[in-house]
Write an enzyme that holds these catalytic residues in place. Sequence first.
Site, PDB file in Angstrom:
ATOM      1  N   ASP A  37      42.722  79.017 -13.965  1.00  0.00           N
ATOM      2  CA  ASP A  37      41.364  78.748 -14.461  1.00  0.00           C
ATOM      3  C   ASP A  37      40.493  79.955 -14.173  1.00  0.00           C
ATOM      4  O   ASP A  37      40.717  80.683 -13.196  1.00  0.00           O
ATOM      5  CB  ASP A  37      40.769  77.505 -13.786  1.00  0.00           C
ATOM      6  CG  ASP A  37      39.651  76.871 -14.614  1.00  0.00           C
ATOM      7  OD1 ASP A  37      39.897  75.820 -15.249  1.00  0.00           O
ATOM      8  OD2 ASP A  37      38.526  77.439 -14.638  1.00  0.00           O
ATOM      9  N   ASP A  64      41.696  84.585 -16.119  1.00  0.00           N
ATOM     10  CA  ASP A  64      40.941  84.494 -17.373  1.00  0.00           C
ATOM     11  C   ASP A  64      41.952  84.606 -18.518  1.00  0.00           C
ATOM     12  O   ASP A  64      42.566  85.664 -18.716  1.00  0.00           O
ATOM     13  CB  ASP A  64      39.924  85.647 -17.427  1.00  0.00           C
ATOM     14  CG  ASP A  64      39.169  85.697 -18.742  1.00  0.00           C
ATOM     15  OD1 ASP A  64      39.495  84.926 -19.670  1.00  0.00           O
ATOM     16  OD2 ASP A  64      38.245  86.534 -18.851  1.00  0.00           O
ATOM     17  N   ASN A  91      45.568  74.714 -22.171  1.00  0.00           N
ATOM     18  CA  ASN A  91      44.515  73.689 -22.189  1.00  0.00           C
ATOM     19  C   ASN A  91      43.107  74.281 -22.072  1.00  0.00           C
ATOM     20  O   ASN A  91      42.142  73.656 -22.482  1.00  0.00           O
ATOM     21  CB  ASN A  91      44.815  72.718 -21.020  1.00  0.00           C
ATOM     22  CG  ASN A  91      43.650  71.825 -20.673  1.00  0.00           C
ATOM     23  OD1 ASN A  91      43.396  70.834 -21.354  1.00  0.00           O
ATOM     24  ND2 ASN A  91      42.927  72.167 -19.607  1.00  0.00           N
ATOM     25  N   TYR A 154      34.066  76.173 -32.834  1.00  0.00           N
ATOM     26  CA  TYR A 154      35.024  75.356 -32.077  1.00  0.00           C
ATOM     27  C   TYR A 154      36.066  74.733 -33.009  1.00  0.00           C
ATOM     28  O   TYR A 154      37.272  74.808 -32.760  1.00  0.00           O
ATOM     29  CB  TYR A 154      34.273  74.272 -31.295  1.00  0.00           C
ATOM     30  CG  TYR A 154      35.170  73.371 -30.485  1.00  0.00           C
ATOM     31  CD1 TYR A 154      35.805  73.838 -29.329  1.00  0.00           C
ATOM     32  CD2 TYR A 154      35.394  72.050 -30.867  1.00  0.00           C
ATOM     33  CE1 TYR A 154      36.631  73.005 -28.575  1.00  0.00           C
ATOM     34  CE2 TYR A 154      36.219  71.210 -30.127  1.00  0.00           C
ATOM     35  CZ  TYR A 154      36.830  71.698 -28.983  1.00  0.00           C
ATOM     36  OH  TYR A 154      37.652  70.880 -28.252  1.00  0.00           O
ATOM     37  N   LYS A 158      40.094  75.344 -33.149  1.00  0.00           N
ATOM     38  CA  LYS A 158      41.096  74.294 -32.932  1.00  0.00           C
ATOM     39  C   LYS A 158      42.031  74.163 -34.150  1.00  0.00           C
ATOM     40  O   LYS A 158      43.191  73.783 -34.007  1.00  0.00           O
ATOM     41  CB  LYS A 158      40.400  72.966 -32.594  1.00  0.00           C
ATOM     42  CG  LYS A 158      39.760  72.978 -31.203  1.00  0.00           C
ATOM     43  CD  LYS A 158      40.816  73.230 -30.120  1.00  0.00           C
ATOM     44  CE  LYS A 158      40.269  73.245 -28.712  1.00  0.00           C
ATOM     45  NZ  LYS A 158      41.312  73.459 -27.695  1.00  0.00           N
TER      46      LYS A 158
HETATM   47  N1  LIG Z   1      37.108  66.423 -23.487  1.00  0.00           N
HETATM   48  C1  LIG Z   1      37.362  66.068 -24.739  1.00  0.00           C
HETATM   49  O1  LIG Z   1      36.835  65.073 -25.258  1.00  0.00           O
HETATM   50  C2  LIG Z   1      38.295  66.854 -25.578  1.00  0.00           C
HETATM   51  C3  LIG Z   1      38.556  66.385 -26.877  1.00  0.00           C
HETATM   52  C4  LIG Z   1      39.438  67.114 -27.673  1.00  0.00           C
HETATM   53  C5  LIG Z   1      40.046  68.253 -27.176  1.00  0.00           C
HETATM   54  N2  LIG Z   1      39.770  68.664 -25.908  1.00  0.00           N
HETATM   55  C6  LIG Z   1      40.442  69.878 -25.443  1.00  0.00           C
HETATM   56  O2  LIG Z   1      41.022  69.610 -24.180  1.00  0.00           O
HETATM   57  C7  LIG Z   1      41.007  70.770 -23.378  1.00  0.00           C
HETATM   58  C8  LIG Z   1      40.379  70.507 -22.022  1.00  0.00           C
HETATM   59  O3  LIG Z   1      39.110  69.912 -22.180  1.00  0.00           O
HETATM   60  P1  LIG Z   1      38.261  69.338 -20.934  1.00  0.00           P
HETATM   61  O4  LIG Z   1      37.437  68.225 -21.460  1.00  0.00           O
HETATM   62  O5  LIG Z   1      39.156  69.081 -19.773  1.00  0.00           O
HETATM   63  O6  LIG Z   1      37.302  70.576 -20.665  1.00  0.00           O
HETATM   64  P2  LIG Z   1      36.747  71.170 -19.267  1.00  0.00           P
HETATM   65  O7  LIG Z   1      35.537  71.958 -19.621  1.00  0.00           O
HETATM   66  O8  LIG Z   1      36.636  70.083 -18.263  1.00  0.00           O
HETATM   67  O9  LIG Z   1      37.928  72.155 -18.840  1.00  0.00           O
HETATM   68  C9  LIG Z   1      38.122  73.395 -19.437  1.00  0.00           C
HETATM   69  C10 LIG Z   1      38.512  74.360 -18.336  1.00  0.00           C
HETATM   70  O10 LIG Z   1      38.805  75.616 -18.930  1.00  0.00           O
HETATM   71  C11 LIG Z   1      38.333  76.614 -18.058  1.00  0.00           C
HETATM   72  N3  LIG Z   1      38.150  77.873 -18.756  1.00  0.00           N
HETATM   73  C12 LIG Z   1      37.139  78.229 -19.587  1.00  0.00           C
HETATM   74  N4  LIG Z   1      37.291  79.493 -19.977  1.00  0.00           N
HETATM   75  C13 LIG Z   1      38.427  79.942 -19.398  1.00  0.00           C
HETATM   76  C14 LIG Z   1      39.094  81.194 -19.413  1.00  0.00           C
HETATM   77  N5  LIG Z   1      38.633  82.239 -20.104  1.00  0.00           N
HETATM   78  N6  LIG Z   1      40.243  81.316 -18.693  1.00  0.00           N
HETATM   79  C15 LIG Z   1      40.707  80.276 -17.983  1.00  0.00           C
HETATM   80  N7  LIG Z   1      40.101  79.090 -17.906  1.00  0.00           N
HETATM   81  C16 LIG Z   1      38.965  78.924 -18.614  1.00  0.00           C
HETATM   82  C17 LIG Z   1      37.022  76.061 -17.511  1.00  0.00           C
HETATM   83  O11 LIG Z   1      36.620  76.716 -16.327  1.00  0.00           O
HETATM   84  C18 LIG Z   1      37.376  74.594 -17.314  1.00  0.00           C
HETATM   85  O12 LIG Z   1      37.840  74.349 -16.001  1.00  0.00           O
HETATM   86  C19 LIG Z   1      40.289  71.840 -24.210  1.00  0.00           C
HETATM   87  O13 LIG Z   1      41.252  72.602 -24.888  1.00  0.00           O
HETATM   88  C20 LIG Z   1      39.480  71.021 -25.203  1.00  0.00           C
HETATM   89  O14 LIG Z   1      39.217  71.742 -26.390  1.00  0.00           O
HETATM   90  C21 LIG Z   1      38.903  68.000 -25.101  1.00  0.00           C
END
Ligand SMILES: NC(=O)c1ccc[n+]([C@@H]2O[C@H](COP(=O)([O-])OP(=O)(O)OC[C@H]3O[C@@H](n4cnc5c(N)ncnc54)[C@H](O)[C@@H]3O)[C@@H](O)[C@H]2O)c1
Length: 255
Positions: A37, A64, A91, A154, A158
């Site tokens: 992360d 990153d 993710n 976004y 995706k």
């Molecule tokens: N939460 C939802 O409803 C939802 C719905 C559809 C898809 N998603 C997808 O699921 C995945 C996770 O979502 P979430 O809700 O857990 O989000 P979240 O924001 O809780 O987690 C995302 C994580 O990615 C990390 N991150 C951001 N930029 C980064 C980088 N450059 N390098 C490494 N880490 C980085 C952030 O620090 C964070 O911890 C994402 O791909 C999101 O698009 C989420």
Amino acid sequence: MSAAGTRVAVVTGGAGTLGAAIGARLASDGFEVTLFDIDGEAVAAAARRLSELTGREVAGWRVDVGDAGAVHDAVSRITGRGGRLDCLVNNAAVNLRGALAGQAPQDWDAMMSVNVRGPMLLCQAALPWWRRNGWGRVINLGSRTWLGGGPTGYVTSKAAVVGLTRTLAVELGPLGVTVNAVAPSMVATPFTRGGRSDAEFDGFMRRHLAMTPLGRLARPEDVADAVAFLAGDQAGFITGEVLHVCGGAQLAPSA
Ligand SMILES: NC(=O)c1ccc[n+]([C@@H]2O[C@H](COP(=O)([O-])OP(=O)(O)OC[C@H]3O[C@@H](n4cnc5c(N)ncnc54)[C@H](O)[C@@H]3O)[C@@H](O)[C@H]2O)c1
């Protein structure tokens, strides 16, 4: 060092809601899990929590995913330890919301860097290991939004994740690597809340519920279960697919 025969998994964005749930599930299923992360403190804390929760050692590293050098170093460190990287869960993502009229080019680039370039860089870095060992699982986190409207950058990112999934399934199949995407609908997390007020978020959730035949929002565990299925031996003949974890919302018009 991974114990002989123990499968090794990397989950990017592992400090986030879904990344932590996926990490916990894979650790419980017997994978040796490392979370990557960009938030170093949060990922270290998440790894500690998961170790306590699962009774298995989970590591958390600051990486990153948009930084080619950092990704290469981190993946080399993983494969160098036990010689393997069996399961890669891409993710990490950012959602810098905006419609076309207000889409700042730098926000667009940031989303493409994390959401699309990141998974590509991770796969590229793991390629030498897959070539040697002939087994692998890649699971990319997509989103139901790829089917319809939403924040311009976004949604585009995706949809690109689906394109990447499909083309890598073709390219990596002969190496024994399956590549699939899991596309959730809305999970109530800080990620989906973004900058919305309580009232706005409430309205957003209600609209999602109204378009979901199974009548509830997704839970992190729903997503983790789908990832665990695709990561396992039972999914060995499935590749290039998008598994919607949406309670049927992928069949309805957008909220
Ligand atoms: N939460 C939802 O409803 C939802 C719905 C559809 C898809 N998603 C997808 O699921 C995945 C996770 O979502 P979430 O809700 O857990 O989000 P979240 O924001 O809780 O987690 C995302 C994580 O990615 C990390 N991150 C951001 N930029 C980064 C980088 N450059 N390098 C490494 N880490 C980085 C952030 O620090 C964070 O911890 C994402 O791909 C999101 O698009 C989420």
